[in-house]
Scaffold this motif. Structure first.
Motif, mmCIF file in Angstrom:
data_model
loop_
_atom_site.group_PDB
_atom_site.id
_atom_site.type_symbol
_atom_site.label_atom_id
_atom_site.label_comp_id
_atom_site.label_asym_id
_atom_site.label_seq_id
_atom_site.Cartn_x
_atom_site.Cartn_y
_atom_site.Cartn_z
ATOM 1 N N TYR A 1 38.262 102.126 89.504
ATOM 2 C CA TYR A 1 38.842 100.915 88.919
ATOM 3 C C TYR A 1 40.355 100.988 89.088
ATOM 4 N N GLN A 2 40.956 100.005 89.722
ATOM 5 C CA GLN A 2 42.394 100.006 89.984
ATOM 6 C C GLN A 2 43.203 99.994 88.687
ATOM 7 N N ASP A 3 44.322 100.721 88.673
ATOM 8 C CA ASP A 3 45.197 100.741 87.504
ATOM 9 C C ASP A 3 45.715 99.350 87.172
ATOM 10 N N ARG A 4 46.005 98.567 88.197
ATOM 11 C CA ARG A 4 46.495 97.201 87.969
ATOM 12 C C ARG A 4 45.489 96.386 87.171
ATOM 13 N N ALA A 5 44.208 96.528 87.518
ATOM 14 C CA ALA A 5 43.153 95.784 86.823
ATOM 15 C C ALA A 5 42.940 96.334 85.415
ATOM 16 N N GLY A 6 43.072 97.647 85.265
ATOM 17 C CA GLY A 6 42.861 98.261 83.955
ATOM 18 C C GLY A 6 44.029 98.077 83.009
ATOM 19 N N ALA A 7 45.193 97.747 83.525
ATOM 20 C CA ALA A 7 46.383 97.625 82.678
ATOM 21 C C ALA A 7 46.223 96.526 81.636
ATOM 22 N N ILE A 8 45.703 95.387 82.030
ATOM 23 C CA ILE A 8 45.552 94.285 81.070
ATOM 24 C C ILE A 8 44.513 94.648 80.013
ATOM 25 N N LEU A 9 43.470 95.413 80.398
ATOM 26 C CA LEU A 9 42.477 95.852 79.416
ATOM 27 C C LEU A 9 43.106 96.817 78.409
ATOM 28 N N LEU A 10 43.988 97.677 78.899
ATOM 29 C CA LEU A 10 44.672 98.628 78.032
ATOM 30 C C LEU A 10 45.660 97.924 77.098
ATOM 31 N N LEU A 11 46.409 96.989 77.644
ATOM 32 C CA LEU A 11 47.475 96.339 76.880
ATOM 33 C C LEU A 11 46.982 95.244 75.947
ATOM 34 N N ARG A 12 45.800 94.744 76.172
ATOM 35 C CA ARG A 12 45.312 93.578 75.431
ATOM 36 C C ARG A 12 45.263 93.793 73.908
ATOM 37 N N ASP A 13 44.990 95.012 73.433
ATOM 38 C CA ASP A 13 44.907 95.271 71.998
ATOM 39 C C ASP A 13 46.236 95.717 71.388
ATOM 40 N N LEU A 14 47.250 95.941 72.199
ATOM 41 C CA LEU A 14 48.513 96.458 71.690
ATOM 42 C C LEU A 14 49.290 95.516 70.766
ATOM 43 N N PRO A 15 49.186 94.182 70.893
ATOM 44 C CA PRO A 15 49.925 93.345 69.938
ATOM 45 C C PRO A 15 49.545 93.597 68.479
ATOM 46 N N ASN A 16 48.319 94.048 68.248
ATOM 47 C CA ASN A 16 47.912 94.378 66.881
ATOM 48 C C ASN A 16 48.567 95.666 66.397
ATOM 49 N N VAL A 17 48.821 96.589 67.326
ATOM 50 C CA VAL A 17 49.411 97.886 66.986
ATOM 51 C C VAL A 17 50.932 97.805 66.971
ATOM 52 N N PHE A 18 51.502 97.090 67.941
ATOM 53 C CA PHE A 18 52.958 96.949 68.074
ATOM 54 C C PHE A 18 53.328 95.466 68.067
ATOM 55 N N PRO A 19 53.369 94.847 66.911
ATOM 56 C CA PRO A 19 53.586 93.394 66.863
ATOM 57 C C PRO A 19 54.963 92.951 67.363
ATOM 58 N N ARG A 20 55.963 93.838 67.348
ATOM 59 C CA ARG A 20 57.306 93.437 67.793
ATOM 60 C C ARG A 20 57.529 93.651 69.289
ATOM 61 N N MET A 21 56.564 94.212 69.977
ATOM 62 C CA MET A 21 56.710 94.488 71.404
ATOM 63 C C MET A 21 56.839 93.186 72.187
ATOM 64 N N GLN A 22 57.804 93.153 73.127
ATOM 65 C CA GLN A 22 58.034 91.937 73.900
ATOM 66 C C GLN A 22 58.197 92.182 75.393
ATOM 67 N N HIS A 23 58.487 93.418 75.789
ATOM 68 C CA HIS A 23 58.829 93.686 77.187
ATOM 69 C C HIS A 23 58.125 94.959 77.653
ATOM 70 N N VAL A 24 57.656 94.959 78.909
ATOM 71 C CA VAL A 24 56.963 96.111 79.486
ATOM 72 C C VAL A 24 57.628 96.444 80.822
ATOM 73 N N TRP A 25 57.877 97.723 81.059
ATOM 74 C CA TRP A 25 58.364 98.197 82.352
ATOM 75 C C TRP A 25 57.190 98.832 83.079
ATOM 76 N N ALA A 26 57.108 98.599 84.376
ATOM 77 C CA ALA A 26 56.044 99.198 85.188
ATOM 78 C C ALA A 26 56.608 99.540 86.558
ATOM 79 N N ASP A 27 55.939 100.468 87.249
ATOM 80 C CA ASP A 27 56.409 100.806 88.593
ATOM 81 C C ASP A 27 55.787 99.854 89.614
ATOM 82 N N GLN A 28 56.117 100.065 90.883
ATOM 83 C CA GLN A 28 55.736 99.125 91.927
ATOM 84 C C GLN A 28 54.236 99.030 92.143
ATOM 85 N N GLY A 29 53.480 99.988 91.658
ATOM 86 C CA GLY A 29 52.032 99.925 91.780
ATOM 87 C C GLY A 29 51.418 98.794 90.973
ATOM 88 N N TYR A 30 52.181 98.199 90.084
ATOM 89 C CA TYR A 30 51.674 97.139 89.216
ATOM 90 C C TYR A 30 52.192 95.763 89.609
#
Length: 139
Positions: free
Chosen positions: A10-39
């Motif tokens: 499973y590509q990391d790019r495809a899995g990233a949204i699955l990983l990040l989808r629940d984070l707003p509940n854990v980190f409600p103030r998060m607004q910006h994400v840095w990623a490398d060129q693979g994304y």
């Protein structure tokens, strides 16, 4: 927070949204994400659409400029690529954190059978690091 584990093909790019989808509940103030060129690709639009965050792809300063088109009579615009190691913007944050975690003997290798155990050990290492720093501030 539950650990997300998927198949190795499973590509990391495809899995990233699955990983990040629940984070707003854990980190409600998060607004910006840095990623490398693979994304690069659709991930920025997905993150913006589903989470309302911005995604910044960290690139080398010369990325995409080595072979650029130029008019027939104009000299080609070449960008000098430095030799050796080049520090990328914000990349040091991740590398530094991995180094802190790796200093703990138990975290130097992946000995654990369960991902939950590894996750808890990361929490333990980071808690120990923060308590040590707070103790220096107080004394």
């Amino acid at each position: 927070m539950a650990i997300k584990v998927h198949e190795a093909d499973y590509q990391d790019r495809a899995g990233a949204i699955l990983l990040l989808r629940d984070l707003p509940n854990v980190f409600p103030r998060m607004q910006h994400v840095w990623a490398d060129q693979g994304y690069t690709g659709k991930l920025g639009a997905e993150i913006s659409k589903h989470l309302g965050w911005t995604l910044e792809i960290v690139k080398h300063p010369w990325s995409g400029r080595q072979g650029t088109w130029a008019p027939k009579d104009a000299p080609p615009r070449m960008v000098e690529v430095p030799a050796g190691f080049v520090v990328l913007k914000r990349r040091w944050v991740v590398e530094r954190t991995f180094a802190w975690i790796g200093k703990s003997r138990r975290m130097s290798k992946d000995y654990e059978a369960l991902p939950e155990t590894s996750e808890n050990l990361v929490y333990e290492v980071m808690i120990r690091l923060m308590v040590k720093r707070l103790a220096k501030i107080v004394t």
